[in-house]
Scaffold this motif. Sequence first.
Motif, PDB file in Angstrom:
ATOM      1  N   LEU A  75      48.532  36.777  23.581  1.00 33.44           N
ATOM      2  CA  LEU A  75      48.237  35.704  24.535  1.00 33.44           C
ATOM      3  C   LEU A  75      47.681  34.477  23.835  1.00 33.44           C
ATOM      4  O   LEU A  75      47.674  33.388  24.394  1.00 33.44           O
ATOM      5  N   GLY A  76      47.215  34.646  22.604  1.00 34.84           N
ATOM      6  CA  GLY A  76      46.699  33.539  21.819  1.00 34.84           C
ATOM      7  C   GLY A  76      47.734  32.451  21.577  1.00 34.84           C
ATOM      8  O   GLY A  76      47.386  31.349  21.155  1.00 34.84           O
ATOM      9  N   GLN A  77      48.990  32.737  21.845  1.00 40.45           N
ATOM     10  CA  GLN A  77      50.043  31.729  21.717  1.00 40.45           C
ATOM     11  C   GLN A  77      49.939  30.682  22.828  1.00 40.45           C
ATOM     12  O   GLN A  77      50.416  29.571  22.664  1.00 40.45           O
ATOM     13  N   VAL A  78      49.328  31.057  23.952  1.00 40.74           N
ATOM     14  CA  VAL A  78      49.262  30.140  25.093  1.00 40.74           C
ATOM     15  C   VAL A  78      47.842  29.847  25.578  1.00 40.74           C
ATOM     16  O   VAL A  78      47.654  28.991  26.439  1.00 40.74           O
ATOM     17  N   MET A  79      46.854  30.591  25.062  1.00 42.69           N
ATOM     18  CA  MET A  79      45.470  30.373  25.472  1.00 42.69           C
ATOM     19  C   MET A  79      44.535  30.895  24.389  1.00 42.69           C
ATOM     20  O   MET A  79      44.949  31.662  23.528  1.00 42.69           O
ATOM     21  N   ARG A  80      43.285  30.480  24.453  1.00 48.44           N
ATOM     22  CA  ARG A  80      42.292  31.001  23.511  1.00 48.44           C
ATOM     23  C   ARG A  80      41.929  32.421  23.898  1.00 48.44           C
ATOM     24  O   ARG A  80      41.602  32.679  25.059  1.00 48.44           O
ATOM     25  N   VAL A  81      42.011  33.341  22.950  1.00 47.62           N
ATOM     26  CA  VAL A  81      41.599  34.725  23.177  1.00 47.62           C
ATOM     27  C   VAL A  81      40.524  35.100  22.156  1.00 47.62           C
ATOM     28  O   VAL A  81      40.526  34.591  21.043  1.00 47.62           O
ATOM     29  N   PRO A  82      39.624  35.991  22.544  1.00 47.40           N
ATOM     30  CA  PRO A  82      38.583  36.392  21.604  1.00 47.40           C
ATOM     31  C   PRO A  82      39.150  37.296  20.520  1.00 47.40           C
ATOM     32  O   PRO A  82      40.195  37.930  20.701  1.00 47.40           O
ATOM     33  N   GLU A  83      38.456  37.341  19.416  1.00 51.13           N
ATOM     34  CA  GLU A  83      38.786  38.333  18.404  1.00 51.13           C
ATOM     35  C   GLU A  83      38.379  39.691  18.958  1.00 51.13           C
ATOM     36  O   GLU A  83      37.480  39.799  19.799  1.00 51.13           O
ATOM     37  N   LYS A  84      39.016  40.719  18.495  1.00 54.82           N
ATOM     38  CA  LYS A  84      38.719  42.069  18.971  1.00 54.82           C
ATOM     39  C   LYS A  84      37.235  42.384  18.822  1.00 54.82           C
ATOM     40  O   LYS A  84      36.621  43.001  19.696  1.00 54.82           O
ATOM     41  N   GLU A  85      36.644  41.925  17.725  1.00 57.10           N
ATOM     42  CA  GLU A  85      35.236  42.205  17.452  1.00 57.10           C
ATOM     43  C   GLU A  85      34.294  41.530  18.445  1.00 57.10           C
ATOM     44  O   GLU A  85      33.128  41.889  18.534  1.00 57.10           O
ATOM     45  N   GLU A  86      34.780  40.538  19.197  1.00 58.99           N
ATOM     46  CA  GLU A  86      33.952  39.836  20.176  1.00 58.99           C
ATOM     47  C   GLU A  86      33.888  40.551  21.521  1.00 58.99           C
ATOM     48  O   GLU A  86      33.063  40.195  22.365  1.00 58.99           O
ATOM     49  N   LEU A  87      34.743  41.547  21.724  1.00 53.38           N
ATOM     50  CA  LEU A  87      34.731  42.263  22.995  1.00 53.38           C
ATOM     51  C   LEU A  87      33.418  43.011  23.142  1.00 53.38           C
ATOM     52  O   LEU A  87      32.925  43.609  22.179  1.00 53.38           O
ATOM     53  N   PRO A  88      32.825  42.996  24.331  1.00 56.70           N
ATOM     54  CA  PRO A  88      31.511  43.612  24.509  1.00 56.70           C
ATOM     55  C   PRO A  88      31.496  45.124  24.265  1.00 56.70           C
ATOM     56  O   PRO A  88      30.462  45.688  23.955  1.00 56.70           O
ATOM     57  N   PHE A  89      32.634  45.772  24.375  1.00 57.64           N
ATOM     58  CA  PHE A  89      32.700  47.220  24.198  1.00 57.64           C
ATOM     59  C   PHE A  89      33.237  47.614  22.821  1.00 57.64           C
ATOM     60  O   PHE A  89      33.477  48.786  22.559  1.00 57.64           O
ATOM     61  N   TYR A  90      33.406  46.640  21.932  1.00 58.41           N
ATOM     62  CA  TYR A  90      33.831  46.922  20.559  1.00 58.41           C
ATOM     63  C   TYR A  90      32.643  47.441  19.755  1.00 58.41           C
ATOM     64  O   TYR A  90      31.563  46.854  19.779  1.00 58.41           O
ATOM     65  N   ASP A  91      32.847  48.547  19.065  1.00 60.38           N
ATOM     66  CA  ASP A  91      31.810  49.123  18.218  1.00 60.38           C
ATOM     67  C   ASP A  91      32.383  49.249  16.806  1.00 60.38           C
ATOM     68  O   ASP A  91      33.299  50.045  16.586  1.00 60.38           O
TER      69      ASP A  91
ATOM     70  N   ASP B 217      31.448  50.744  14.300  1.00 58.15           N
ATOM     71  CA  ASP B 217      31.342  52.082  13.731  1.00 58.15           C
ATOM     72  C   ASP B 217      32.439  53.016  14.248  1.00 58.15           C
ATOM     73  O   ASP B 217      32.736  54.030  13.624  1.00 58.15           O
ATOM     74  N   GLU B 218      33.036  52.659  15.379  1.00 54.41           N
ATOM     75  CA  GLU B 218      34.059  53.509  15.984  1.00 54.41           C
ATOM     76  C   GLU B 218      35.461  52.906  15.949  1.00 54.41           C
ATOM     77  O   GLU B 218      36.444  53.630  16.031  1.00 54.41           O
ATOM     78  N   HIS B 219      35.563  51.587  15.855  1.00 52.43           N
ATOM     79  CA  HIS B 219      36.859  50.916  15.977  1.00 52.43           C
ATOM     80  C   HIS B 219      37.135  50.055  14.749  1.00 52.43           C
ATOM     81  O   HIS B 219      36.219  49.613  14.075  1.00 52.43           O
ATOM     82  N   GLU B 220      38.406  49.818  14.532  1.00 49.70           N
ATOM     83  CA  GLU B 220      38.810  48.961  13.420  1.00 49.70           C
ATOM     84  C   GLU B 220      39.414  47.676  13.966  1.00 49.70           C
ATOM     85  O   GLU B 220      40.029  47.662  15.019  1.00 49.70           O
ATOM     86  N   ALA B 221      39.236  46.616  13.210  1.00 48.09           N
ATOM     87  CA  ALA B 221      39.859  45.335  13.535  1.00 48.09           C
ATOM     88  C   ALA B 221      40.747  44.951  12.360  1.00 48.09           C
ATOM     89  O   ALA B 221      40.559  45.418  11.241  1.00 48.09           O
ATOM     90  N   MET B 222      41.717  44.108  12.618  1.00 46.78           N
ATOM     91  CA  MET B 222      42.619  43.658  11.557  1.00 46.78           C
ATOM     92  C   MET B 222      41.898  42.703  10.620  1.00 46.78           C
ATOM     93  O   MET B 222      41.090  41.889  11.060  1.00 46.78           O
TER      94      MET B 222
ATOM     95  N   GLU C 280      38.957  51.969  25.953  1.00 47.25           N
ATOM     96  CA  GLU C 280      39.568  52.543  24.747  1.00 47.25           C
ATOM     97  C   GLU C 280      41.015  52.092  24.600  1.00 47.25           C
ATOM     98  O   GLU C 280      41.464  51.764  23.506  1.00 47.25           O
ATOM     99  N   TRP C 281      41.747  52.045  25.709  1.00 47.71           N
ATOM    100  CA  TRP C 281      43.148  51.612  25.661  1.00 47.71           C
ATOM    101  C   TRP C 281      43.227  50.167  25.200  1.00 47.71           C
ATOM    102  O   TRP C 281      44.074  49.812  24.379  1.00 47.71           O
ATOM    103  N   VAL C 282      42.349  49.335  25.753  1.00 44.32           N
ATOM    104  CA  VAL C 282      42.351  47.915  25.370  1.00 44.32           C
ATOM    105  C   VAL C 282      42.109  47.787  23.869  1.00 44.32           C
ATOM    106  O   VAL C 282      42.802  47.041  23.183  1.00 44.32           O
ATOM    107  N   LEU C 283      41.139  48.527  23.346  1.00 47.84           N
ATOM    108  CA  LEU C 283      40.845  48.451  21.914  1.00 47.84           C
ATOM    109  C   LEU C 283      42.006  48.970  21.068  1.00 47.84           C
ATOM    110  O   LEU C 283      42.339  48.387  20.039  1.00 47.84           O
ATOM    111  N   GLU C 284      42.632  50.048  21.503  1.00 46.23           N
ATOM    112  CA  GLU C 284      43.753  50.617  20.745  1.00 46.23           C
ATOM    113  C   GLU C 284      44.990  49.722  20.787  1.00 46.23           C
ATOM    114  O   GLU C 284      45.782  49.701  19.845  1.00 46.23           O
ATOM    115  N   ASN C 285      45.182  49.019  21.873  1.00 43.99           N
ATOM    116  CA  ASN C 285      46.393  48.219  22.067  1.00 43.99           C
ATOM    117  C   ASN C 285      46.136  46.720  22.016  1.00 43.99           C
ATOM    118  O   ASN C 285      46.995  45.931  22.410  1.00 43.99           O
TER     119      ASN C 285
END
Length: 89
Positions: free
Chosen positions: A39-55, A57-62, A26-31
Amino acid sequence: MTESLAEEYPEAAPFIQKAVDRHGEEWVLENYYREIYPLGQVMRVPEKEELPFYDPDEHEAMTNEEKAEMYGAWAEYRENLKNGTKPGE
């Protein structure tokens, strides 16, 4: 962390896993946009929606527009740091 995420983002996956271990999913999703996404400035990072625990129906993405606004703010902040000025000067 799922194997596919670790395979697709080998540099970012350990950072995300460490944040999950330390603070929880939950902290990771909120923050995410404040703590992980830059970190995307120095490496490839996934979009928030790609995280396995992203739902969606419960979380928002930019939205792309919100991300563009965030990138603009970061650029202005870096420019202010470089020039030693305060916002609006």
